[in-house]
Every structure is written in structure tokens, then in C-alpha cells.
Write a protein that holds these residues in place. Sequence first.
Motif, PDB file in Angstrom:
ATOM      1  N   PHE A  68       0.811  -1.220   0.000  1.00 52.38           N
ATOM      2  CA  PHE A  68       0.000   0.000   0.000  1.00 52.38           C
ATOM      3  C   PHE A  68       0.855   1.287   0.000  1.00 52.38           C
ATOM      4  CE2 PHE A  68      -3.115  -2.589   2.817  1.00 52.38           C
ATOM      5  CZ  PHE A  68      -3.682  -3.187   1.702  1.00 52.38           C
ATOM      6  N   LEU A  69       2.082   1.197   0.511  1.00 49.96           N
ATOM      7  CA  LEU A  69       2.834   2.429   0.760  1.00 49.96           C
ATOM      8  C   LEU A  69       3.231   3.147  -0.528  1.00 49.96           C
ATOM      9  CD1 LEU A  69       5.067   1.432   3.820  1.00 49.96           C
ATOM     10  CD2 LEU A  69       2.637   1.952   3.721  1.00 49.96           C
ATOM     11  N   GLY A  70       3.605   2.389  -1.538  1.00 49.39           N
ATOM     12  CA  GLY A  70       3.985   3.002  -2.811  1.00 49.39           C
ATOM     13  C   GLY A  70       2.842   3.815  -3.406  1.00 49.39           C
ATOM     14  N   PRO A  71       1.668   3.202  -3.599  1.00 44.15           N
ATOM     15  CA  PRO A  71       0.538   3.961  -4.124  1.00 44.15           C
ATOM     16  C   PRO A  71       0.117   5.125  -3.220  1.00 44.15           C
ATOM     17  CG  PRO A  71       0.103   1.596  -4.271  1.00 44.15           C
ATOM     18  CD  PRO A  71       1.401   1.750  -3.543  1.00 44.15           C
ATOM     19  N   ALA A  72       0.193   4.942  -1.898  1.00 41.53           N
ATOM     20  CA  ALA A  72      -0.178   6.039  -0.987  1.00 41.53           C
ATOM     21  C   ALA A  72       0.809   7.198  -1.118  1.00 41.53           C
ATOM     22  CB  ALA A  72      -0.228   5.540   0.454  1.00 41.53           C
TER      23      ALA A  72
END
Lengths: 292, 292
Positions: A68-72
Motif C-alpha cells: 500500500f505504501l507506494g501507491p499512498a
Amino acid sequence: MALEKLSSNKSFEGDLIKYKFKSSALGDLDTQFNLFLPANASKSKVPVLFYLSGLTCTEDNAAQKGSFLGPAAQEGVAIVFPDTSPRGAGIEGETDVWTFGVGAGFYVDATNPKYAKHYNMLTHVTLELPKVIQEAGLPIDFSRQSIFGHSMGGHGALTLYLNSLRTGKKQYRSCSAFAPVSNPINCPWGQKALGEFLKGGVEEAKEQYDATELISQLGGKPVHILIDYGTSDKFYQEGQLLPENFLKAARDVGYDEVQVRVRSQDGYDHSYYFMSTFGADHIHFHANFLKA
Amino acid sequence: MALEKLSSNKSFEGDLIKYKFKSSALGDLDTQFNLFLPANASKSKVPVLFYLSGLTCTEDNAAQKGSFLGPAAQEGVAIVFPDTSPRGAGIEGETDVWTFGVGAGFYVDATNPKYAKHYNMLTHVTLELPKVIQEAGLPIDFSRQSIFGHSMGGHGALTLYLNSLRTGKKQYRSCSAFAPVSNPINCPWGQKALGEFLKGGVEEAKEQYDATELISQLGGKPVHILIDYGTSDKFYQEGQLLPENFLKAARDVGYDEVQVRVRSQDGYDHSYYFMSTFGADHIHFHANFLKA
């Protein structure tokens, strides 16, 4: 309720920070959560997604495995990863089965006196965490919140979202879920947990803790919901998730594909390998509403 | 050496499959590995990346936390995730410290008789795994291999790659590493492990198990190497990684920025949060060579 920073890891130019504090909602037990702050949070407040994990998880699993961290980071959205229950309450029976109690708080405020002091994950997620994060001066804009989750956490995301519409609070702009427990009053996991946590049992759960019941009551109010589940998910196959019940209830009160989108994903299971596949989709879905 | 399939999880339209087999390279012990097959492998053979993990890891950690599967699916490249050592050899001292022995095989073929029967991760990764995968009829094109890894596995990736150039085998088309142990004969982790595994100790390691020594010997031969390390990596700070030594040796024999790219990443540490940030970059780097 001062926050203690336990660790910080730079990721995708932002920071994944683990905090600890003494939670009044959880009966003065220490609790931990992870917060992902994207790089742009150093310039101005950012919108926030709450991610609710499934059975047996802590605040770490999805931060590590969800992708999730990349897209966030790309969308400039923060993510809060709470734990899944109080820890250390010492209540008899709270660790007997993996589907109830420790690691399995079901995002309710318990009314059964046995659990009522500690098991208040609803208040913890909706009120306490926003409050402690805000009081700590962290750069989150709580006027822009959305919520998502997996399995038991999908149940949490759906019920917290739908309740906040039902009561007119509108705390969250959008909701999404991976393989959510969608109709807990009609599945073994939900019947066990809600039956134990609530003094009125499953009957008491209908008003605010069953997504399928809630969507039926809401007909007409605008909603933004995205759900993915896998056809090879063994918990789907054994009837713990029941997404079709939720979908039917939504369609019955007139919600269309844009308002309530439920996607059956061929061959996917219940694991983080499934979730990480559609994680970016979910983040982008929420960003549409959070950045509007 | 028949492969037993232990599990399979659909991910990014491909499959992450866990296999088990009795390894002759590891002295007839059972070993496990994960294989990610992208969706296009159902139509024709695909190129393959070997990913070598760091200290204490198994075949699972990077498959779960590396954020590699999405980019690999996009590029149509398979990934093999081996374990980091034999397991169950029962050799005295092999579990005493986390930096040596079980979970810490350092990708060498041991010459110290105490370890020589079981600790042959070099042969396991370079010869045995390609052989068993090929014999099982899996759709991998072993004429297109590249290799990458993290920490101890970065040491493994660099030395296996450089050795295959030194000996003229050219098994791998490109190599990349996250926070690699780049000059093990000059750091405590490497001195301990190579000193134990090799009967000639650190002196014996120079020829094929030290990336900095190897790159010095190779001046002139074309190489394709990408390395990322974080400035807040505590193992970098305590001198276990020594990427500057490798970079200096490469520049001294004439390799430029295109052939040997070493990037210092400000504020990143040694964790999967660091690796997942640059994982897509590494996959795309290799795809340039694997799909050429």
C-alpha cells in the motif's frame, strides 16, 4: 495519552512510523499503531486512510505485506494501521481461539460486561486514534478520512463507514474492503464474536455491526464502496464472508455498480498475495474522494 | 529430485508457488523455494530472476514483503526465491549466532570438512535449482537469467554474477543488490562466515567470494550492475556493507556509471521498507537485459 515513537522506517520517500500509547478506549492498556506519512506531509496536512487488519494480525502485517505504501506515497495520502484488539487484558478465554478475542476484536464496542472495559475497538479507531494523532500535532487533515480493511477488517471498514452515514456523522468519504466478512450475523466467525462481545448477542449486532443489515437501512444515501474477493478464498468458500448477501441487499435498495462495486476475482485466495494485487486499485479509488 | 508443490497463491494474475525437494547439493536435506510465474508463462517460457535473501530469511520474506511480484508480472519475468541455507544438518554451532550457519549460508560451497556436506548454497543456486526446475518442465527459459539480492544475498548476487563472468560461464545477464555485503573479507560478518566455511579461511575467499576482489580482476569485461544502499542503514554504518570499497575498485579498473551504478539513498535503512521502495526499479533494470 502521549505518543511514544518506537521506530521509523523511510519508505517511498515518506516514513512508516510506529507509535505506542496508553489507550483509554482499551481500558488503559498500551496499544501500538503504524502511521505512513507521505513525503508531502512535510509541506501541508494530508488526507488519511484507516486500514483495518484481519484476524490474528497486528499493526504490522499490512504495512509490510500490503503493497500500500507506494501507491499512498504517489497519491500523497497517509495511512493509519491500528492493531486488531486490546492486548494484555487478561480476560479468561480471550486467547482460546484465533477467531475471537486477542487479535480478533471485530471493531465493536463490547456491551457484555466481561469485555466492556477493554474491547472497544470501535471507539479506538473512530475517536481515540484521530484524537491522539491530532493532539500530537501530526500533519493529518481529519476532515478527509476514508477507510478500508481485510476480512474481519473489511467488516470493520464497512460497518464503521455505514454507521457514520447512518448516524449522519459522515466520518469517512469512501470505503473499500478485501474479502470482507460482509454479513457477520449469518456466519460462524461473526456469530461467535458478536455473540460474545454484545450482551444482546447477534440480535444486538443488527443495528450497527452487520454491513448487510446496514446497507439495507441506508437506501438512498450516497455511498462509495469497492469490494474485492477471490473465488479460491477458502473462507469465502466456507461461508464466512458472504459478499453476495451484501451485494444483493445493496442492489435491493437501489445502489448501482458505481455506488457499490463488488468484484469477484477469479482464482485469488485470502492472502496478502491477493490483497497486494489490488492494493493500488483501492488506494487510487479512495484518493479520488480524499483529494476532491 | 522430484518437486513437491506445497502451496500456490495467485498474485498479480500470476502464481507464487512454493516447492520442496530433497537437495543433493545440501547433503540430501529437504529444501524449499518459492517461484513466481507471471501470467504470460502459460503461453511461452519466460526469463528468470534469482533473488537471494539476507541473514535470517527464508524463501518467504522477500516474496511477501519485497513488492517484487507486481513489477515482475508487468515485465513478464519469473522470480526464484531460494532459502538462505540448508536446514536440519545438525552441525554443532550452526545455530549459535544469527550471522552464520542456519539462515546464513553466504552462498558459498564450504570447503571446511565440518560444513562441506551440507553448506553448498553456491551449487544449490547456480546449478541445482535451474536443473530441478527445468526437469519439472516449468516454463522458464534458463538462457535468460539475472540475479539480485539483499545484504548477505546482495553479496551472493554480486559474487555469483561476477564469478560467472570470471569463469566465462556468463550465467547471468545482469546483477543488482540492495545494501549488499560488498567486501566480506574486510567486514566482521564476512570474516566470521567465510573463515568458518572455507578451510583456507578469508585468504581462500578472495578468489571467488568477495565482490570487491572480483570486480578488480574483471576490468574490461562488460558488466551490468545496479546497487542501492541507505545512509541510515545501521549495518552500513557499522561497516558490514562497505559499498564504497566495491565502487572504488570498479572505478579503479575503469567501469563507469552505466556499467556499475552505486546509489546512496538518503535516510533509508536496511529493512524491507527500503527494499520495496526500489524493488520496481531493480526489476525494470533487469528486464532491459532479460527481454533484449
